[in-house]
Design a protein around this motif. Structure first.
Motif, PDB file in Angstrom:
ATOM      1  N   LYS A  50      42.201  65.861 -23.388  1.00 39.75           N
ATOM      2  CA  LYS A  50      41.349  64.883 -24.079  1.00 39.75           C
ATOM      3  C   LYS A  50      40.044  64.650 -23.335  1.00 39.75           C
ATOM      4  CE  LYS A  50      41.539  60.018 -25.467  1.00 39.75           C
ATOM      5  NZ  LYS A  50      42.361  58.797 -25.370  1.00 39.75           N
ATOM      6  N   ASP A  51      40.097  64.681 -21.998  1.00 38.28           N
ATOM      7  CA  ASP A  51      38.876  64.496 -21.212  1.00 38.28           C
ATOM      8  C   ASP A  51      37.834  65.556 -21.545  1.00 38.28           C
ATOM      9  OD1 ASP A  51      39.851  62.279 -19.955  1.00 38.28           O
ATOM     10  OD2 ASP A  51      39.933  63.149 -17.953  1.00 38.28           O
ATOM     11  N   GLU A  52      38.273  66.797 -21.670  1.00 36.18           N
ATOM     12  CA  GLU A  52      37.336  67.881 -21.971  1.00 36.18           C
ATOM     13  C   GLU A  52      36.701  67.669 -23.345  1.00 36.18           C
ATOM     14  OE1 GLU A  52      37.066  72.755 -22.329  1.00 36.18           O
ATOM     15  OE2 GLU A  52      38.953  71.815 -21.772  1.00 36.18           O
ATOM     16  N   ILE A  53      37.508  67.227 -24.305  1.00 40.15           N
ATOM     17  CA  ILE A  53      36.971  66.933 -25.642  1.00 40.15           C
ATOM     18  C   ILE A  53      35.945  65.806 -25.537  1.00 40.15           C
ATOM     19  CG2 ILE A  53      37.502  66.165 -27.987  1.00 40.15           C
ATOM     20  CD1 ILE A  53      40.345  67.266 -27.576  1.00 40.15           C
ATOM     21  N   ALA A  54      36.283  64.783 -24.777  1.00 39.47           N
ATOM     22  CA  ALA A  54      35.401  63.617 -24.658  1.00 39.47           C
ATOM     23  C   ALA A  54      34.057  63.987 -24.052  1.00 39.47           C
ATOM     24  CB  ALA A  54      36.077  62.533 -23.823  1.00 39.47           C
ATOM     25  N   VAL A  55      34.057  64.830 -23.034  1.00 42.32           N
ATOM     26  CA  VAL A  55      32.803  65.252 -22.399  1.00 42.32           C
ATOM     27  C   VAL A  55      31.940  66.015 -23.395  1.00 42.32           C
ATOM     28  CG1 VAL A  55      31.805  66.798 -20.675  1.00 42.32           C
ATOM     29  CG2 VAL A  55      33.666  65.251 -20.028  1.00 42.32           C
ATOM     30  N   GLU A  56      32.542  66.967 -24.094  1.00 43.91           N
ATOM     31  CA  GLU A  56      31.786  67.754 -25.073  1.00 43.91           C
ATOM     32  C   GLU A  56      31.311  66.870 -26.227  1.00 43.91           C
ATOM     33  OE1 GLU A  56      30.740  70.813 -24.846  1.00 43.91           O
ATOM     34  OE2 GLU A  56      31.698  71.090 -22.897  1.00 43.91           O
ATOM     35  N   ALA A  57      32.141  65.920 -26.620  1.00 48.31           N
ATOM     36  CA  ALA A  57      31.779  65.005 -27.709  1.00 48.31           C
ATOM     37  C   ALA A  57      30.602  64.133 -27.300  1.00 48.31           C
ATOM     38  CB  ALA A  57      32.979  64.136 -28.080  1.00 48.31           C
ATOM     39  N   TYR A  58      30.619  63.643 -26.065  1.00 48.56           N
ATOM     40  CA  TYR A  58      29.510  62.835 -25.581  1.00 48.56           C
ATOM     41  C   TYR A  58      28.219  63.650 -25.547  1.00 48.56           C
ATOM     42  CZ  TYR A  58      26.237  60.678 -22.422  1.00 48.56           C
ATOM     43  OH  TYR A  58      25.071  60.186 -21.876  1.00 48.56           O
ATOM     44  N   ARG A  59      28.312  64.873 -25.053  1.00 52.73           N
ATOM     45  CA  ARG A  59      27.119  65.727 -24.993  1.00 52.73           C
ATOM     46  C   ARG A  59      26.567  65.993 -26.384  1.00 52.73           C
ATOM     47  NH1 ARG A  59      29.358  70.020 -20.407  1.00 52.73           N
ATOM     48  NH2 ARG A  59      29.126  68.584 -18.628  1.00 52.73           N
ATOM     49  N   TYR A  60      27.460  66.181 -27.332  1.00 50.16           N
ATOM     50  CA  TYR A  60      27.035  66.415 -28.722  1.00 50.16           C
ATOM     51  C   TYR A  60      26.315  65.177 -29.270  1.00 50.16           C
ATOM     52  CZ  TYR A  60      27.451  66.871 -33.805  1.00 50.16           C
ATOM     53  OH  TYR A  60      27.182  66.907 -35.144  1.00 50.16           O
ATOM     54  N   ALA A  61      26.929  64.007 -29.110  1.00 52.91           N
ATOM     55  CA  ALA A  61      26.312  62.769 -29.594  1.00 52.91           C
ATOM     56  C   ALA A  61      24.982  62.524 -28.889  1.00 52.91           C
ATOM     57  CB  ALA A  61      27.259  61.588 -29.363  1.00 52.91           C
ATOM     58  N   GLY A  62      24.973  62.767 -27.577  1.00 54.24           N
ATOM     59  CA  GLY A  62      23.745  62.574 -26.810  1.00 54.24           C
ATOM     60  C   GLY A  62      22.628  63.501 -27.253  1.00 54.24           C
ATOM     61  N   SER A  63      22.977  64.715 -27.634  1.00 51.07           N
ATOM     62  CA  SER A  63      21.954  65.672 -28.066  1.00 51.07           C
ATOM     63  C   SER A  63      21.308  65.231 -29.376  1.00 51.07           C
ATOM     64  CB  SER A  63      22.561  67.070 -28.220  1.00 51.07           C
ATOM     65  OG  SER A  63      23.419  67.144 -29.351  1.00 51.07           O
ATOM     66  N   ILE A  64      22.089  64.616 -30.246  1.00 50.40           N
ATOM     67  CA  ILE A  64      21.535  64.124 -31.513  1.00 50.40           C
ATOM     68  C   ILE A  64      20.580  62.956 -31.256  1.00 50.40           C
ATOM     69  CG2 ILE A  64      22.110  62.949 -33.675  1.00 50.40           C
ATOM     70  CD1 ILE A  64      24.584  64.698 -33.834  1.00 50.40           C
ATOM     71  N   GLU A 111      33.041  52.213 -20.896  1.00 48.94           N
ATOM     72  CA  GLU A 111      34.450  52.603 -20.738  1.00 48.94           C
ATOM     73  C   GLU A 111      34.739  53.314 -19.427  1.00 48.94           C
ATOM     74  OE1 GLU A 111      37.461  53.441 -24.046  1.00 48.94           O
ATOM     75  OE2 GLU A 111      35.732  54.710 -24.438  1.00 48.94           O
ATOM     76  N   SER A 112      33.737  53.948 -18.856  1.00 51.69           N
ATOM     77  CA  SER A 112      33.970  54.762 -17.662  1.00 51.69           C
ATOM     78  C   SER A 112      34.243  53.887 -16.453  1.00 51.69           C
ATOM     79  CB  SER A 112      32.751  55.648 -17.387  1.00 51.69           C
ATOM     80  OG  SER A 112      32.520  56.523 -18.452  1.00 51.69           O
ATOM     81  N   ASP A 113      35.246  54.263 -15.694  1.00 52.95           N
ATOM     82  CA  ASP A 113      35.549  53.573 -14.445  1.00 52.95           C
ATOM     83  C   ASP A 113      36.136  54.584 -13.467  1.00 52.95           C
ATOM     84  OD1 ASP A 113      38.241  53.989 -15.172  1.00 52.95           O
ATOM     85  OD2 ASP A 113      38.365  52.018 -16.137  1.00 52.95           O
ATOM     86  N   ASP A 114      36.612  54.104 -12.344  1.00 53.66           N
ATOM     87  CA  ASP A 114      37.132  55.008 -11.319  1.00 53.66           C
ATOM     88  C   ASP A 114      38.377  55.752 -11.779  1.00 53.66           C
ATOM     89  OD1 ASP A 114      35.092  54.317  -9.613  1.00 53.66           O
ATOM     90  OD2 ASP A 114      36.213  52.714  -8.654  1.00 53.66           O
ATOM     91  N   GLY A 115      39.012  55.278 -12.844  1.00 47.91           N
ATOM     92  CA  GLY A 115      40.197  55.949 -13.362  1.00 47.91           C
ATOM     93  C   GLY A 115      39.866  57.159 -14.209  1.00 47.91           C
ATOM     94  N   HIS A 116      38.605  57.317 -14.574  1.00 45.25           N
ATOM     95  CA  HIS A 116      38.159  58.454 -15.382  1.00 45.25           C
ATOM     96  C   HIS A 116      36.932  59.082 -14.730  1.00 45.25           C
ATOM     97  CE1 HIS A 116      40.398  55.987 -18.335  1.00 45.25           C
ATOM     98  NE2 HIS A 116      40.803  57.160 -18.771  1.00 45.25           N
ATOM     99  N   PRO A 117      37.108  59.747 -13.584  1.00 48.08           N
ATOM    100  CA  PRO A 117      35.969  60.279 -12.830  1.00 48.08           C
ATOM    101  C   PRO A 117      35.139  61.296 -13.601  1.00 48.08           C
ATOM    102  CG  PRO A 117      38.051  61.153 -11.995  1.00 48.08           C
ATOM    103  CD  PRO A 117      38.392  60.039 -12.923  1.00 48.08           C
ATOM    104  N   VAL A 118      35.769  62.082 -14.471  1.00 42.80           N
ATOM    105  CA  VAL A 118      35.017  63.085 -15.234  1.00 42.80           C
ATOM    106  C   VAL A 118      34.066  62.397 -16.209  1.00 42.80           C
ATOM    107  CG1 VAL A 118      35.205  64.964 -16.906  1.00 42.80           C
ATOM    108  CG2 VAL A 118      36.839  64.819 -15.022  1.00 42.80           C
TER     109      VAL A 118
END
Length: 200
Positions: A50-64, A111-118
């Motif tokens: 799920k983390d990998e999906i989230a990173v790619e999803a964020y990059r996609y949203a950010g690019s728009i 949402e990001s904290d020390d529990g989700h370093p990626v």
């Protein structure tokens, strides 16, 4: 583009909307499968977790969002106008944001904290990139004589981003665009009264 690439891109696009509306913690893999119509096995053929999906999803949203900002920046000839673009693209954040769910950077950073370093690292990159872009605009304004030469570049970049994100957060929470719009007016007044070089 291959069928596999199309499938992967579809997962990213749909997940971006999901995460930006429900958040990372509030979205499950089952939500992604329901939204995309792809079974878990199909998801895992393209992503490790799920983390990998989230990173790619964020990059996609950010690019728009970045593309929307870039297009708006191209319409501005002054540094002041370019700084205000960052707020103006969210002027109707409640009903028509650049990307569904609001600001991807704000949502991920919240949402990001020390529990989700990626995810935290991804949010930090987004922060650094945005501040870098704002500093470049401010420096350009100083060099052109539009802004005072003693203007603190880092301080104004941080202030601009804080005013932007704070307005977005308040407007989304209240369901009223007035906070972003008031911040646009306030930042405009600040730039005119405190930052613009005298032309007289």
């Amino acid at each position: 583009m291959t069928k596999g690439e199309n499938t992967r891109n579809n997962i990213i696009a749909k997940s971006a909307e999901l995460f930006n509306q429900q958040g990372y913690a509030g979205s499950s893999l089952s939500d992604i499968t329901a939204l995309t119509g792809i079974k878990k096995g199909g998801i895992y053929r393209h992503f490790e977790n799920k983390d990998e999906i989230a990173v790619e999803a964020y990059r996609y949203a950010g690019s728009i969002v970045s593309r929307t900002i870039k297009e708006a920046l191209e319409q501005e000839s002054t540094a002041m106008g370019k700084l205000l673009v960052y707020l103006r693209v969210y002027e109707n954040v409640v009903d028509d944001p650049p990307f569904i769910g609001g600001c991807p950077l704000l949502n991920l950073a919240t949402e990001s904290d020390d529990g989700h370093p990626v995810l935290r690292a991804e949010a930090r990159r987004g922060l650094d990139n945005t501040l870098h872009a704002l500093r470049a605009i401010i420096s350009e304004g100083i060099q052109s004589g539009e802004f005072r030469s003693d203007l603190q570049v880092d301080a104004l970049a941080t202030f601009t981003l804080s005013v932007m994100e704070g307005g977005i957060m308040l407007s989304k929470l209240e369901g009223d665009n007035r906070h972003v719009r008031m911040n646009i007016d306030s930042l405009t007044a600040y730039l005119r009264g405190m930052c613009l070089a005298s032309k007289e």
